[in-house]
Motif scaffolding. Structure first.
Motif, PDB file in Angstrom:
ATOM      1  N   UNK A   5       0.885  -1.151   0.000  1.00 48.91           N
ATOM      2  CA  UNK A   5       0.000   0.000   0.000  1.00 48.91           C
ATOM      3  C   UNK A   5       0.930   1.209   0.000  1.00 48.91           C
ATOM      4  N   UNK A   6       0.981   1.942  -1.098  1.00 44.42           N
ATOM      5  CA  UNK A   6       1.900   3.074  -1.203  1.00 44.42           C
ATOM      6  C   UNK A   6       1.596   4.131  -0.148  1.00 44.42           C
ATOM      7  N   UNK A   7       2.628   4.832   0.347  1.00 46.51           N
ATOM      8  CA  UNK A   7       2.376   5.884   1.335  1.00 46.51           C
ATOM      9  C   UNK A   7       1.651   7.058   0.703  1.00 46.51           C
ATOM     10  N   UNK A   8       0.905   7.784   1.516  1.00 45.43           N
ATOM     11  CA  UNK A   8       0.180   8.949   1.039  1.00 45.43           C
ATOM     12  C   UNK A   8       0.499  10.168   1.889  1.00 45.43           C
ATOM     13  N   UNK A   9       0.887  11.251   1.244  1.00 46.52           N
ATOM     14  CA  UNK A   9       1.247  12.474   1.959  1.00 46.52           C
ATOM     15  C   UNK A   9      -0.010  13.197   2.419  1.00 46.52           C
ATOM     16  N   UNK A  10      -0.012  13.655   3.667  1.00 48.37           N
ATOM     17  CA  UNK A  10      -1.132  14.442   4.162  1.00 48.37           C
ATOM     18  C   UNK A  10      -1.207  15.752   3.382  1.00 48.37           C
ATOM     19  N   UNK A  11      -2.398  16.146   2.995  1.00 44.51           N
ATOM     20  CA  UNK A  11      -2.542  17.413   2.296  1.00 44.51           C
ATOM     21  C   UNK A  11      -3.671  17.365   1.282  1.00 44.51           C
ATOM     22  N   UNK A  12      -4.066  18.541   0.749  1.00 41.18           N
ATOM     23  CA  UNK A  12      -5.238  18.627  -0.125  1.00 41.18           C
ATOM     24  C   UNK A  12      -5.060  17.958  -1.480  1.00 41.18           C
ATOM     25  N   UNK A  13      -3.834  17.906  -2.008  1.00 40.04           N
ATOM     26  CA  UNK A  13      -3.628  17.337  -3.339  1.00 40.04           C
ATOM     27  C   UNK A  13      -3.975  15.856  -3.343  1.00 40.04           C
ATOM     28  N   UNK A  14      -3.451  15.126  -2.365  1.00 38.16           N
ATOM     29  CA  UNK A  14      -3.708  13.696  -2.306  1.00 38.16           C
ATOM     30  C   UNK A  14      -5.145  13.386  -1.887  1.00 38.16           C
ATOM     31  N   UNK A  15      -5.776  14.316  -1.188  1.00 38.65           N
ATOM     32  CA  UNK A  15      -7.123  14.053  -0.690  1.00 38.65           C
ATOM     33  C   UNK A  15      -8.084  13.707  -1.827  1.00 38.65           C
ATOM     34  N   UNK A  72       4.429  15.478   6.363  1.00 40.97           N
ATOM     35  CA  UNK A  72       4.963  16.266   5.251  1.00 40.97           C
ATOM     36  C   UNK A  72       6.478  16.349   5.272  1.00 40.97           C
ATOM     37  N   UNK A  73       7.097  16.177   6.437  1.00 38.92           N
ATOM     38  CA  UNK A  73       8.551  16.241   6.526  1.00 38.92           C
ATOM     39  C   UNK A  73       9.214  15.022   5.902  1.00 38.92           C
ATOM     40  N   UNK A  74       8.440  13.971   5.616  1.00 38.68           N
ATOM     41  CA  UNK A  74       8.975  12.771   4.982  1.00 38.68           C
ATOM     42  C   UNK A  74       8.982  12.885   3.455  1.00 38.68           C
ATOM     43  N   UNK A  75       8.487  14.009   2.929  1.00 41.55           N
ATOM     44  CA  UNK A  75       8.328  14.137   1.485  1.00 41.55           C
ATOM     45  C   UNK A  75       9.209  15.242   0.929  1.00 41.55           C
ATOM     46  N   UNK A 129      10.480  18.199  -1.858  1.00 42.04           N
ATOM     47  CA  UNK A 129       9.818  19.442  -2.253  1.00 42.04           C
ATOM     48  C   UNK A 129       8.839  19.233  -3.403  1.00 42.04           C
ATOM     49  N   UNK A 130       8.981  18.129  -4.169  1.00 39.75           N
ATOM     50  CA  UNK A 130       8.024  17.883  -5.250  1.00 39.75           C
ATOM     51  C   UNK A 130       6.702  17.327  -4.743  1.00 39.75           C
ATOM     52  N   UNK A 131       6.643  16.948  -3.450  1.00 39.43           N
ATOM     53  CA  UNK A 131       5.436  16.471  -2.781  1.00 39.43           C
ATOM     54  C   UNK A 131       4.899  15.163  -3.367  1.00 39.43           C
ATOM     55  N   UNK A 132       5.725  14.492  -4.160  1.00 36.97           N
ATOM     56  CA  UNK A 132       5.339  13.218  -4.763  1.00 36.97           C
ATOM     57  C   UNK A 132       6.254  12.067  -4.355  1.00 36.97           C
ATOM     58  N   UNK A 133       7.451  12.409  -3.868  1.00 39.43           N
ATOM     59  CA  UNK A 133       8.442  11.368  -3.579  1.00 39.43           C
ATOM     60  C   UNK A 133       9.010  11.539  -2.171  1.00 39.43           C
ATOM     61  N   UNK A 156      11.626  11.501   1.014  1.00 39.06           N
ATOM     62  CA  UNK A 156      13.001  11.908   1.291  1.00 39.06           C
ATOM     63  C   UNK A 156      13.858  10.667   1.553  1.00 39.06           C
ATOM     64  N   UNK A 157      15.148  10.891   1.762  1.00 38.05           N
ATOM     65  CA  UNK A 157      16.058   9.789   2.094  1.00 38.05           C
ATOM     66  C   UNK A 157      15.591   9.056   3.349  1.00 38.05           C
ATOM     67  N   UNK A 158      15.135   9.798   4.359  1.00 37.55           N
ATOM     68  CA  UNK A 158      14.658   9.163   5.586  1.00 37.55           C
ATOM     69  C   UNK A 158      13.395   8.342   5.320  1.00 37.55           C
ATOM     70  N   UNK A 159      12.525   8.820   4.459  1.00 40.13           N
ATOM     71  CA  UNK A 159      11.347   8.055   4.101  1.00 40.13           C
ATOM     72  C   UNK A 159      11.715   6.739   3.422  1.00 40.13           C
ATOM     73  N   UNK A 160      12.651   6.786   2.492  1.00 39.12           N
ATOM     74  CA  UNK A 160      13.093   5.569   1.814  1.00 39.12           C
ATOM     75  C   UNK A 160      13.756   4.609   2.800  1.00 39.12           C
ATOM     76  N   UNK A 161      14.520   5.142   3.749  1.00 41.28           N
ATOM     77  CA  UNK A 161      15.163   4.269   4.732  1.00 41.28           C
ATOM     78  C   UNK A 161      14.099   3.512   5.535  1.00 41.28           C
ATOM     79  N   UNK A 162      13.035   4.188   5.882  1.00 41.58           N
ATOM     80  CA  UNK A 162      11.983   3.545   6.666  1.00 41.58           C
ATOM     81  C   UNK A 162      11.227   2.499   5.839  1.00 41.58           C
ATOM     82  N   UNK A 163      11.015   2.781   4.566  1.00 41.65           N
ATOM     83  CA  UNK A 163      10.368   1.791   3.714  1.00 41.65           C
ATOM     84  C   UNK A 163      11.237   0.542   3.605  1.00 41.65           C
ATOM     85  N   UNK A 164      12.546   0.722   3.437  1.00 39.70           N
ATOM     86  CA  UNK A 164      13.455  -0.426   3.372  1.00 39.70           C
ATOM     87  C   UNK A 164      13.360  -1.266   4.637  1.00 39.70           C
TER      88      UNK A 164
END
Length: 259
Positions: free
Chosen positions: A120-130, A166-169, A171-175, A177-185
């Motif tokens: 289940x892909x992660x989803x960033x909090x915010x209006x765009x993804x809503x 939002x701190x895990x994403x 600036x493009x708000x689609x991908x 960060x390095x810390x986010x990828x580390x947690x997914x791994x």
């Protein structure tokens, strides 16, 4: 190390999420969760082999056409498949077709490996993804059904509160960060039966939110650098991955790129 975590090869299938955007190395190439996972698996399995067929921007139909049979032919111990999210983010999306294509992919990949991993892909909090959440959640229900029928493992990143932060994403708000990828791994590592290294779902430390002016500057930067080009590609039928090769097209012994 648990006895059931004895895998000697990994093939990653998907789009920009699996390619590793936006986890940049100093040389400008992308690392990402799949590379991090492969490095850890290689450290405990001599001769470990790894391929990453992912290409940014790919829709599920392209993943099925270009990556699935290639991955199946490699007959690895583990295959990871993450796809369909790019489809759900398009203004017009035939969810029935997306479900059918994802099912086709799983039916081909599950018999070709010891363990198929879905997410289940992660989803960033915010209006765009809503706006797109209903489609995403429909996709995840289908993934759970496919996993139950084909013996696949599902890693629930969407249900993680910290990966929605939002701190895990980037600036493009689609991908991530390095810390986010580390947690997914770490999440995939644990799902495969390896001993946990840390709590990948632990909350980030509390920080003061950015003020109004900083948020507006970030919004303008995002629109200019990322949103407008993304809309332009949608209108012209282009993709950020057009013409790009697979990240690591052959199933070869893993070598740390830092050495």
């Amino acid at each position: 190390m648990q006895m059931n975590a004895n895998y000697t090869s990994l093939v990653a299938v998907g789009d920009s999420f699996t390619e590793g955007m936006s986890d940049l190395r100093p040389d400008g190439t992308y690392r990402g969760w799949a590379d991090l996972l492969a490095a850890r698996m290689a450290a405990v399995s001599p001769g470990f082999r790894y391929a990453n067929l992912a290409v940014r921007g790919k829709l599920i139909g392209q993943i099925v056409a270009e990556q699935v049979d290639v991955a199946a032919a490699m007959q690895p111990d583990v295959i990871t498949l993450v796809g369909g999210l790019n489809d759900t983010l398009r203004p017009k999306c035939d969810m029935g077709r997306v479900r059918d294509l994802l099912e086709e992919a799983v039916e081909r990949l599950a018999p070709a490996c010891k363990q198929l991993v879905l997410m289940h892909s992660p989803g960033r909090h915010g209006p765009v993804f809503q706006r797109f959440r209903p489609r995403m959640e429909e996709l995840f229900v289908h993934i759970d059904d496919l996993a139950a029928r084909h013996g696949a493992t599902v890693v629930d990143l969407y249900g993680s509160a910290v990966l929605g932060d939002q701190r895990m994403w980037d600036v493009d708000r689609l991908h991530l960060t390095a810390e986010g990828h580390r947690r997914v791994a770490e999440a995939v590592w644990q799902s495969l039966g390896y001993d946990p290294e840390d709590d990948w779902n632990a909350a980030l430390a509390a920080t003061a939110p950015p003020n109004w002016a900083a948020r507006r500057v970030a919004d303008v930067r995002f629109a200019r650098q990322h949103l407008v080009p993304w809309i332009g590609r949608r209108l012209t039928g282009r993709s950020s991955g057009d013409g790009l090769p697979a990240k690591r097209p052959e199933l070869l012994p893993y070598e740390d790129p830092r050495t």
